[in-house]
Design an enzyme around this catalytic site. Structure first.
Site, PDB file in Angstrom:
ATOM      1  N   ASP A   1      37.634 -76.378 119.434  1.00 45.61           N
ATOM      2  CA  ASP A   1      37.500 -77.334 118.669  1.00 45.61           C
ATOM      3  C   ASP A   1      35.750 -77.343 118.219  1.00 45.61           C
ATOM      4  O   ASP A   1      35.114 -77.196 119.319  1.00 45.61           O
ATOM      5  CB  ASP A   1      37.572 -78.750 119.118  1.00 45.61           C
ATOM      6  CG  ASP A   1      37.740 -79.977 118.248  1.00 45.61           C
ATOM      7  OD1 ASP A   1      37.522 -79.703 116.939  1.00 45.61           O
ATOM      8  OD2 ASP A   1      37.614 -81.125 118.521  1.00 45.61           O
TER       9      ASP A   1
ATOM     10  N   HIS B   1      28.851 -85.864 110.428  1.00 48.23           N
ATOM     11  CA  HIS B   1      29.525 -86.444 111.603  1.00 48.23           C
ATOM     12  C   HIS B   1      28.285 -86.141 112.909  1.00 48.23           C
ATOM     13  O   HIS B   1      28.157 -87.046 113.539  1.00 48.23           O
ATOM     14  CB  HIS B   1      30.740 -85.661 111.949  1.00 48.23           C
ATOM     15  CG  HIS B   1      31.372 -86.136 113.236  1.00 48.23           C
ATOM     16  ND1 HIS B   1      31.766 -87.383 113.731  1.00 48.23           N
ATOM     17  CD2 HIS B   1      31.317 -85.414 114.491  1.00 48.23           C
ATOM     18  CE1 HIS B   1      32.261 -87.503 114.978  1.00 48.23           C
ATOM     19  NE2 HIS B   1      32.100 -86.277 115.436  1.00 48.23           N
TER      20      HIS B   1
ATOM     21  N   GLU C   1      40.189 -88.354 115.252  1.00 44.82           N
ATOM     22  CA  GLU C   1      39.032 -87.460 114.678  1.00 44.82           C
ATOM     23  C   GLU C   1      39.953 -86.745 113.501  1.00 44.82           C
ATOM     24  O   GLU C   1      40.877 -85.862 113.679  1.00 44.82           O
ATOM     25  CB  GLU C   1      38.657 -86.466 115.521  1.00 44.82           C
ATOM     26  CG  GLU C   1      37.472 -87.198 116.505  1.00 44.82           C
ATOM     27  CD  GLU C   1      36.520 -86.373 117.518  1.00 44.82           C
ATOM     28  OE1 GLU C   1      36.855 -85.297 117.642  1.00 44.82           O
ATOM     29  OE2 GLU C   1      35.602 -86.977 117.750  1.00 44.82           O
TER      30      GLU C   1
ATOM     31  N   GLU D   1      40.414 -83.655 110.960  1.00 43.71           N
ATOM     32  CA  GLU D   1      39.865 -82.324 111.155  1.00 43.71           C
ATOM     33  C   GLU D   1      40.930 -81.541 110.584  1.00 43.71           C
ATOM     34  O   GLU D   1      41.913 -81.745 110.110  1.00 43.71           O
ATOM     35  CB  GLU D   1      39.774 -82.017 112.553  1.00 43.71           C
ATOM     36  CG  GLU D   1      38.942 -82.682 113.584  1.00 43.71           C
ATOM     37  CD  GLU D   1      38.717 -82.267 114.904  1.00 43.71           C
ATOM     38  OE1 GLU D   1      38.705 -80.850 115.187  1.00 43.71           O
ATOM     39  OE2 GLU D   1      38.066 -83.053 115.729  1.00 43.71           O
TER      40      GLU D   1
ATOM     41  N   ASP E   1      42.446 -85.046 116.534  1.00 46.59           N
ATOM     42  CA  ASP E   1      41.806 -84.920 117.892  1.00 46.59           C
ATOM     43  C   ASP E   1      41.616 -86.063 118.099  1.00 46.59           C
ATOM     44  O   ASP E   1      40.661 -86.887 118.219  1.00 46.59           O
ATOM     45  CB  ASP E   1      40.539 -84.098 117.658  1.00 46.59           C
ATOM     46  CG  ASP E   1      40.058 -83.788 119.027  1.00 46.59           C
ATOM     47  OD1 ASP E   1      40.747 -83.899 120.090  1.00 46.59           O
ATOM     48  OD2 ASP E   1      38.691 -83.520 119.105  1.00 46.59           O
TER      49      ASP E   1
ATOM     50  N   ARG F   1      37.053 -92.729 123.623  1.00 45.08           N
ATOM     51  CA  ARG F   1      35.627 -92.841 123.526  1.00 45.08           C
ATOM     52  C   ARG F   1      35.082 -93.110 124.944  1.00 45.08           C
ATOM     53  O   ARG F   1      33.874 -92.766 125.311  1.00 45.08           O
ATOM     54  CB  ARG F   1      34.994 -93.772 122.365  1.00 45.08           C
ATOM     55  CG  ARG F   1      35.473 -93.439 121.119  1.00 45.08           C
ATOM     56  CD  ARG F   1      35.066 -91.799 120.913  1.00 45.08           C
ATOM     57  NE  ARG F   1      35.606 -91.393 119.391  1.00 45.08           N
ATOM     58  CZ  ARG F   1      35.383 -90.202 118.889  1.00 45.08           C
ATOM     59  NH1 ARG F   1      34.984 -89.247 119.654  1.00 45.08           N
ATOM     60  NH2 ARG F   1      35.881 -89.906 117.644  1.00 45.08           N
TER      61      ARG F   1
ATOM     62  N   GLN G   1      35.269 -90.443 127.408  1.00 44.85           N
ATOM     63  CA  GLN G   1      34.401 -89.351 127.007  1.00 44.85           C
ATOM     64  C   GLN G   1      33.039 -89.692 127.148  1.00 44.85           C
ATOM     65  O   GLN G   1      32.082 -88.818 127.793  1.00 44.85           O
ATOM     66  CB  GLN G   1      34.629 -89.260 125.369  1.00 44.85           C
ATOM     67  CG  GLN G   1      33.993 -88.241 124.882  1.00 44.85           C
ATOM     68  CD  GLN G   1      33.895 -88.147 123.099  1.00 44.85           C
ATOM     69  OE1 GLN G   1      34.671 -88.888 122.808  1.00 44.85           O
ATOM     70  NE2 GLN G   1      33.264 -87.228 122.649  1.00 44.85           N
TER      71      GLN G   1
ATOM     72  N   LYS H   1      39.678 -86.065 125.752  1.00 49.58           N
ATOM     73  CA  LYS H   1      40.083 -85.272 124.545  1.00 49.58           C
ATOM     74  C   LYS H   1      41.491 -84.609 124.839  1.00 49.58           C
ATOM     75  O   LYS H   1      42.032 -84.246 123.890  1.00 49.58           O
ATOM     76  CB  LYS H   1      38.938 -84.259 124.272  1.00 49.58           C
ATOM     77  CG  LYS H   1      37.728 -84.820 123.732  1.00 49.58           C
ATOM     78  CD  LYS H   1      37.740 -85.335 122.307  1.00 49.58           C
ATOM     79  CE  LYS H   1      36.599 -85.301 121.770  1.00 49.58           C
ATOM     80  NZ  LYS H   1      36.300 -85.986 120.069  1.00 49.58           N
TER      81      LYS H   1
ATOM     82  N   THR I   1      46.355 -83.695 121.176  1.00 46.49           N
ATOM     83  CA  THR I   1      45.854 -83.173 119.572  1.00 46.49           C
ATOM     84  C   THR I   1      46.778 -82.862 118.662  1.00 46.49           C
ATOM     85  O   THR I   1      47.775 -82.001 119.139  1.00 46.49           O
ATOM     86  CB  THR I   1      45.162 -81.941 119.974  1.00 46.49           C
ATOM     87  OG1 THR I   1      43.971 -82.141 120.923  1.00 46.49           O
ATOM     88  CG2 THR I   1      44.469 -81.418 118.460  1.00 46.49           C
TER      89      THR I   1
ATOM     90  N   GLU J   1      33.004 -93.914 113.908  1.00 46.31           N
ATOM     91  CA  GLU J   1      32.067 -94.145 112.538  1.00 46.31           C
ATOM     92  C   GLU J   1      32.161 -95.023 111.665  1.00 46.31           C
ATOM     93  O   GLU J   1      31.465 -95.953 111.113  1.00 46.31           O
ATOM     94  CB  GLU J   1      31.665 -92.603 111.876  1.00 46.31           C
ATOM     95  CG  GLU J   1      31.140 -91.633 112.663  1.00 46.31           C
ATOM     96  CD  GLU J   1      31.513 -90.378 112.196  1.00 46.31           C
ATOM     97  OE1 GLU J   1      32.655 -89.788 112.496  1.00 46.31           O
ATOM     98  OE2 GLU J   1      30.607 -89.657 111.446  1.00 46.31           O
TER      99      GLU J   1
HETATM  100 CA    CA Z   1      37.142 -83.159 117.688  1.00 46.61          CA
END
Ligand code: CA
Length: 457
Positions: free
Chosen positions: A141, A148, A214, A216, A248, A252, A255, A268, A272, A383
């Site tokens: 990844d 971002h 996420e 992606e 993904d 948080r 993380q 993470k 996925t 975000e």
């Molecule tokens: Ca990611």
């Protein structure tokens, strides 16, 4: 700056199929994405190509001999994985795609005029269960969106430069957990883990309170390189088979506590999700555009002489459990475009193999969260809600800082707008959040080593 070969007959906008294709379908004859589907619960899986609202089952076509001149290993089409196709390389990929396009085009009668065969090889999309297109062997990844990475810097290092010194010189990435890459539709169990808030005296254990998405786009590689022999950037196109949408999922709070000094780990690795249809680089070629300017100029091994951005529209929708029960459509929370990605797929692949590491059939490389410059184009809740300080309001009146149990996230992608060409769609990648299970493994059973005072109930 499209570099598509104008003579590629599979990309001809005028091409039509004898299989019905609705206006606005993701899967016109110019797309022909590959996937693995099951006809029922006992079915190990079949390789198919999406066309309109149907799937063309390639296994029986191979057995009938209709694809024998188009692939050196026809039995690979009877497998429950794209691995045997992925390993072939671009000339073979183009040949097989050309033959499938021919069989499905209005002028061809080899399937169309044999009703028994047509009935056997065409499966309604809504009667099939999609599986992973290939068992993912390696998963990398990246972190390639300038917007971002800048937003993350502003949030977590407000008094410093948003980007770390290496970011403009190399596509930053990490190796993720291949075994937990799942196909769209797989429920996601809210993960538990160790967290410690800034004001907490000690860490605690429990379900994540900051479950995020996420947005992606990932690519699957095929024909591999030898160990010790990097893939030069000019050859990236020979190795990239096709693209999928990627969510993904990220916890948080887990993380934040675990990521230094070695990077993402359990925040993470729990799941996925990828979309089931692999849209080939050949189908996307008409939508190739110049990427963003790069300053400073990258080192020579990261300089490409071709355009390597793709004009892919992206959208994220969110449904609460109440919205799903009432049959309401997902509420769109973000719209952005893949073309804004700072580091291209070619640069990512060249960098990932620049030390001599291999990349072959079954390797998945994801872009990293794709955020645009406008707040409505951010690719994560972190975000979009700015660390939860600006919650989203859903049509049922509920508010979201991060995901709640029962929430469903749907990501879609497509090309075509503004190009006067057929829409090339990805379908979707979706997932619903399930509550953390009670019982063994919960907070009261797994407290070893964690102080009572820091444990959340
Ligand atoms: Ca990611």
């Amino acid at each position: 700056m499209p570099v598509a070969s104008p003579s590629d007959p599979t990309a001809d906008p005028a091409l039509r199929s004898w299989v019905p294709v609705r206006e606005g379908s993701d899967f016109p004859i110019q797309n022909l994405p590959y996937g693995v589907f099951r006809r029922g619960s006992g079915d190990p899986g079949c390789i198919g190509v999406a066309i309109g609202d149907s799937i063309l089952d390639l296994g029986p076509l191979a057995r009938e001999g209709l694809l024998h001149d188009s692939i050196p290993n026809p039995t690979a089409l009877e497998a429950a994985s794209l691995e045997g196709i992925l390993g072939l390389g671009r000339p073979a990929w183009r040949k097989l795609r050309g033959r499938i396009s021919e069989l499905l085009s209005t002028a061809n009668r080899e399937i169309r005029d044999v009703p028994e065969l047509a009935e056997r090889v065409l499966v309604p999309l809504d009667q099939a269960d999609m599986a992973l297109p290939v068992a993912v062997r390696n998963y990398v990844d990246f972190y390639s969106s300038f917007e971002h990475a800048s937003n993350m810097g502003r949030m977590f290092r407000p008094d410093a430069e948003p980007l770390l010194p290496n970011w403009r010189h190399l596509p930053v990435g990490y190796h993720g957990r291949a075994g937990t890459v799942v196909v769209s539709g797989t429920p996601v169990v809210r993960p538990r883990g160790q967290t410690k808030g800034e004001d907490d005296p000690a860490p605690s254990w429990g379900p994540t309170r900051m479950l995020d998405i996420e947005l992606e786009v990932g690519f699957l590689t095929g024909a591999g390189n030898r160990l010790g022999a990097p893939i030069p950037i000019r050859a990236a196109g020979d190795h990239i088979f096709g693209l999928v949408l990627v969510n993904d999922w990220s916890a948080r709070d887990i993380q934040r506590w675990e990521y230094q000094p070695l990077g993402p780990f359990l925040g993470k690795s729990f799941a996925t999700s990828i979309s089931p249809w692999v849209v080939t680089l050949d189908a996307l070629d008409p939508y190739r555009v110049a990427g963003p300017a790069q300053d400073p100029e990258p080192l020579p091994y990261l300089r490409a002489d071709a355009a390597w951005a793709f004009d892919i529209e992206l959208e994220v929708g969110l449904s609460s459990a109440a919205m799903s029960e009432r049959g309401l459509p997902p509420h769109v929370i973000s719209r952005t475009n893949f073309r804004s990605l700072y580091w291209s797929m070619a640069q990512q692949l060249a960098h990932a193999t620049s030390n001599g590491a291999t990349a072959g059939a079954g390797d998945l490389f994801a872009s990293g969260t794709i955020s645009g410059s406008d707040p409505s184009s951010y690719g994560s809740l972190l975000e979009l809600t700015w660390r939860g300080t600006r919650p989203l309001v859903l049509p049922d009146g509920s508010k979201r800082a991060f995901l709640e149990d029962g929430d469903t996230v749907v990501m879609r992608g497509w090309c075509g707008e503004g190009h006067e060409r057929p829409r090339i769609g990805f379908g979707e990648v979706n997932g619903t959040i399930l509550a953390s299970p009670e019982g063994p493994g919960n907070a009261s059973d797994v407290g070893t080593g964690i102080g009572e005072g820091g444990r959340r109930r």
